[in-house]
Motif scaffolding. Structure first.
Motif, PDB file in Angstrom:
ATOM      1  N   ASP A 170      -1.541   3.963   4.363  1.00 26.05           N
ATOM      2  CA  ASP A 170      -2.778   4.748   4.011  1.00 26.05           C
ATOM      3  C   ASP A 170      -2.064   6.147   3.592  1.00 26.05           C
ATOM      4  O   ASP A 170      -2.011   7.050   4.568  1.00 26.05           O
ATOM      5  CB  ASP A 170      -3.745   4.899   4.989  1.00 26.05           C
ATOM      6  CG  ASP A 170      -5.322   5.518   4.733  1.00 26.05           C
ATOM      7  OD1 ASP A 170      -4.906   6.394   3.548  1.00 26.05           O
ATOM      8  OD2 ASP A 170      -6.223   5.075   4.802  1.00 26.05           O
ATOM      9  N   GLU A 219      -8.484  -2.687  -2.807  1.00 27.39           N
ATOM     10  CA  GLU A 219      -9.387  -1.873  -3.065  1.00 27.39           C
ATOM     11  C   GLU A 219      -9.960  -1.000  -1.960  1.00 27.39           C
ATOM     12  O   GLU A 219     -10.713  -0.065  -2.236  1.00 27.39           O
ATOM     13  CB  GLU A 219     -10.662  -3.159  -2.986  1.00 27.39           C
ATOM     14  CG  GLU A 219     -10.624  -4.129  -4.244  1.00 27.39           C
ATOM     15  CD  GLU A 219     -11.716  -4.984  -4.248  1.00 27.39           C
ATOM     16  OE1 GLU A 219     -12.725  -4.915  -3.381  1.00 27.39           O
ATOM     17  OE2 GLU A 219     -11.720  -5.806  -5.365  1.00 27.39           O
ATOM     18  N   ASP A 220      -9.616  -1.160  -0.698  1.00 26.68           N
ATOM     19  CA  ASP A 220      -9.514  -0.032   0.242  1.00 26.68           C
ATOM     20  C   ASP A 220      -8.894   1.193   0.116  1.00 26.68           C
ATOM     21  O   ASP A 220      -9.070   1.924   1.080  1.00 26.68           O
ATOM     22  CB  ASP A 220      -9.409  -0.777   1.399  1.00 26.68           C
ATOM     23  CG  ASP A 220      -7.987  -1.237   1.784  1.00 26.68           C
ATOM     24  OD1 ASP A 220      -7.195  -0.978   0.897  1.00 26.68           O
ATOM     25  OD2 ASP A 220      -7.689  -1.875   3.003  1.00 26.68           O
ATOM     26  N   LYS A 265      -5.703   1.463   0.277  1.00 25.65           N
ATOM     27  CA  LYS A 265      -4.376   1.295   1.098  1.00 25.65           C
ATOM     28  C   LYS A 265      -3.058   0.519   0.264  1.00 25.65           C
ATOM     29  O   LYS A 265      -3.643  -0.573  -0.427  1.00 25.65           O
ATOM     30  CB  LYS A 265      -4.590   0.670   2.454  1.00 25.65           C
ATOM     31  CG  LYS A 265      -5.422   1.668   3.505  1.00 25.65           C
ATOM     32  CD  LYS A 265      -5.689   0.879   4.759  1.00 25.65           C
ATOM     33  CE  LYS A 265      -6.556   1.496   5.826  1.00 25.65           C
ATOM     34  NZ  LYS A 265      -6.826   0.819   6.930  1.00 25.65           N
TER      35      LYS A 265
END
Length: 435
Positions: free
Chosen positions: A404, A377-378, A380
């Protein structure tokens, strides 16, 4: 009205004299102290390099102190000029009100001057409703006129106070590798000396909580919620009895440096489940826990380099199982534990590529297995796993690698720019040898 505004220019002169004295000290320091780290072959090595940095930083502070002192002197002179002008305007407003038949008290209150009227005029005004209304309107107009002049002085007073306060806050424009400034709380080399250009409010603290104020607290609370799968959404079940849940998040930013922290504590019991097939993929999750848990995390980032550390503690019982399969990847876990456990985790990230590790000590009975493969969800990409076992005593270990892509792309672009600039500079230098 009785303040001696000349004291402002007296103070300004003293600040300007101080700047001159600081210049003398800076010159002596450069010629007698800093000089020994510049050039020559008598002193080399790590100690010389460290001294070179520290001595340059000290001289920087002497220079910044001069700029700050000059700026304060300039602000005080501007304040004197503007206060003098507003005082004259206030005096003029008072004189105009008196000339229009009003009285003005030392506190600035306006009233109609009946003393200037003859007995017959006073009697006529008292018995004339229109005359009383006209007097009231005139008093109100002159009162507002004088109040506006007083308000302008009060606003200027606050602006001067703010400008002087901001002038002594280190802007850190030359800190963190950008120049010789090695102190985040030193003198302000970039202090603004023009009152018209100076900030009208104090800057926010560099440490600012996330969200509204960074702090949230809920509980006691209890409830149940059940929703079915529909309109492309997952079905969910939630049963909870929260005694207390406290969270605090904060963040500090200074140029390329970012420090952040999270403190989270929870006491209660809950059970949740999610299930369904949506446009995001297949999801099946279920978990239940009762007890107390706490988590403390700190992160630091500087440019493309960052790191984190985290501590977690838990006492109670918990069980969970989940799996998620989608075009972004596959992850899942199985966990069942009763007892107490503490864990520590640390990791780092460079140019978008990260690695971290977790170690836990368990006192109780349980087992855990977890895997991650895909995009989180971030934003990455996460690759890693974790496993643990305890039969009275034991623990767990885990590792994770992250990518990332946004940061990788940015870092690669900056590196390419640097290589291009460096190559261009080298080319120009070599070419100049043959000119």
């Amino acid at each position: 009205m009785t303040t001696d505004l000349g004291l402002l220019t007296t103070a300004a002169a003293k600040w300007e004299d101080m700047a001159g004295e600081l210049k003398k000290v800076e010159t002596r320091y450069a010629e007698s102290v800093q000089k020994i780290t510049l050039g020559g072959e008598t002193w080399n090595g790590v100690s010389q390099q460290t001294a070179h940095t520290n001595f340059a930083a000290t001289r920087y502070e002497y220079t910044a102190a001069q700029a700050q002192a000059k700026a304060i002197g300039s602000l005080l002179r501007d304040a004197h000029e503007k206060f003098t002008d507003l005082k004259k305007k206030l005096e003029s407003a008072r004189d105009d009100a008196i000339a229009a038949g009003m009285t003005v008290s030392e506190q600035g209150r306006v009233a109609f001057d009946y003393a200037k009227l003859t007995p017959a005029e006073r009697s006529a005004y008292h018995h004339d409703p229109d005359g009383q209304k006209m007097i009231g309107e005139a008093v109100g107009k002159w009162q507002q006129h004088i109040d506006d002049r007083v308000k302008a002085v009060a606003e200027l007073d606050q602006n001067v106070k703010t400008a002087l306060s901001v002038a002594v806050i280190d802007s850190n424009r030359d800190a963190l590798g950008k120049g010789d400034d090695e102190s985040l709380t030193g003198f302000n080399r970039y202090a603004e000396g023009d009152l018209d250009k100076a900030p009208k409010k104090l800057p926010d603290s560099p440490f600012r909580p996330k969200g509204d104020d960074g702090f949230t607290f809920t509980g006691p609370d209890a409830g149940m919620k059940l929703t079915g799968t529909k309109y492309g959404k997952e079905g969910s079940f939630k049963l909870y009895a929260d005694l207390a849940h406290m969270t605090y998040q904060g963040e500090y930013k200074n140029g390329s440096l970012t420090l952040s922290g999270l403190d989270d504590m929870y006491l209660g019991a809950r059970a949740t489940a999610n299930y369904g097939i949506t446009d995001k993929g297949l999801t099946a999750k279920a978990e239940a826990s009762v007890g107390i848990r706490a988590m403390l995390e700190g992160r630091a980032e500087y440019g493309y380099v960052g790191g984190y550390g985290r501590f977690e503690g838990f006492a109670g019982a918990e069980a969970s199982a989940s799996t998620t399969l989608s075009k972004k990847g596959w992850n899942g876990n199985f966990k069942a534990f009763a007892g107490e456990k503490a864990s520590v985790a640390a990791g780092t990230e460079v140019a978008g590529l990260g690695a971290g590790a977790t170690a836990e000590a368990w006192e109780g009975v349980g087992a855990e297995f977890k895997w991650d493969f895909g995009k989180g969800e971030d934003g990455k990409y996460h690759f890693g796993g974790k496993g643990g076992l305890a039969l009275g005593g034991g623990g767990a270990v885990g590792a994770e690698f992250t990518v990332d892509l946004g940061k990788v792309k940015d870092a690669a672009g900056d590196a390419a720019d640097w290589v291009g600039d460096t190559a261009g500079s080298a080319k120009d230098e070599v070419t100049s040898w043959f000119d």
